[in-house]
Design an enzyme around this catalytic site. Structure first.
Site, PDB file in Angstrom:
ATOM      1  CD  GLU A 148       3.560   3.897   5.653  1.00 11.02           C
ATOM      2  OE1 GLU A 148       2.735   4.380   6.442  1.00 11.02           O
ATOM      3  OE2 GLU A 148       4.733   3.608   5.989  1.00 11.02           O
ATOM      4  CB  CYS A 162       4.898   1.681   8.382  1.00 11.77           C
ATOM      5  SG  CYS A 162       6.518   2.504   8.432  1.00 11.77           S
ATOM      6  CE  LYS A 184       1.604   3.780  10.085  1.00 10.16           C
ATOM      7  NZ  LYS A 184       2.634   4.605   9.412  1.00 10.16           N
TER       8      LYS A 184
END
Length: 265
Positions: A40, A153, A113
């Site tokens: 990321e 993440c 995301k």
């Protein structure tokens, strides 16, 4: 297929980060990887959250995407391009997007995301919602016969996303976990996602002290469908590799057919 997780300690200089990313991808290719994944924010760990707004690219254009496409084509790799800022509907927000490139250099998948990180323990404070616009669609793609589910993440804390990828061979989790949360939960959550979904997990991470003062946990790793950590790099720049073994996948799923035993959801 050999798969490679690339760990970085990215800074505010995009050009330097792209050079470092290319170097790691070349290393992965030299070691025989067929698929490599970047972390990321591989292209930028800025001094402030708003730096992402300035450097955001339109989908399909820009130097960050050009580097990924060129590297995939020249190195013959499937590349999971960590995340980069992609322009959103409003100039006040960007999407934190994973773009996937085939060995032909074509962008074949995009994942934005979904879950945005916020944390405040009195010493550290983060709120991605200040500049990020959340995605809403899970994304999977086929990498030469390997089914891959994408996430980023903080998504790692939401198992319902991964359950939607049931049947995939590999889950990708590019990340920039903080040192505090990573030390407590990173490996635990990654291994849980591998075990409960009976698949491999590749988790390329940021790992070290960044120019903006932030410290990330690192520990990029590859995990097998039994939850065994096959390779890990605690801190610093580098590549960790492992074999995605289709026979191992089949063995685990045959011996303990947990996904077939589901009764809820």
């Amino acid at each position: 297929m050999k798969i490679a997780a690339c760990q970085m300690v990215s800074g505010p200089d995009v050009a330097a980060n792209l050079v470092a990313a290319r170097r790691l991808l070349e290393d992965a290719a030299r070691q025989g990887a067929g698929l490599a994944a970047l972390p990321e924010y591989f292209c930028l760990m800025g001094q402030r959250d708003s730096d992402k707004l300035v450097l955001a690219e339109a989908e399909g254009a820009g130097p960050i995407q050009a580097m990924l496409a060129t590297a995939a084509r020249e190195l013959g790799l499937w590349i999971i391009g960590g995340t980069l800022p992609i322009k959103a509907a409003t100039s006040e927000r960007v999407r934190n997007s994973t773009l996937v490139f085939s060995p032909a250099g074509e962008c074949v998948a995009r994942y934005d995301k979904i879950h945005l990180f916020a944390f405040d323990n009195g010493r550290e404070s983060y709120d991605e919602g200040r500049v990020l616009e959340a995605g809403s669609q899970p994304t999977r793609f086929d990498a030469g016969g390997v089914g891959v589910g994408l996430s980023v993440c903080y998504d790692l804390r939401f198992p319902e996303l991964y359950r939607g990828y049931a049947g995939c061979d590999l889950l990708a989790v590019p990340a920039a976990f903080t040192y505090t949360t990573g030390q407590a939960h990173w490996e635990l959550l990654l291994r849980a996602r591998a075990v409960e979904n009976q698949c491999y997990v590749i988790a390329p991470a940021q790992g070290g002290q960044h120019a903006n003062g932030r410290r990330t946990w690192g520990h990029s790793m590859v995990i097998d469908p039994w939850g065994q950590v096959l390779a890990v790099l605690p801190e610093g720049e580098g590549v960790v590799m492992a074999e995605l073994d289709r026979a191992r996948l089949a063995q685990v799923r045959q011996q303990l057919p947990a996904l077939a035993h589901r009764r809820l959801g």
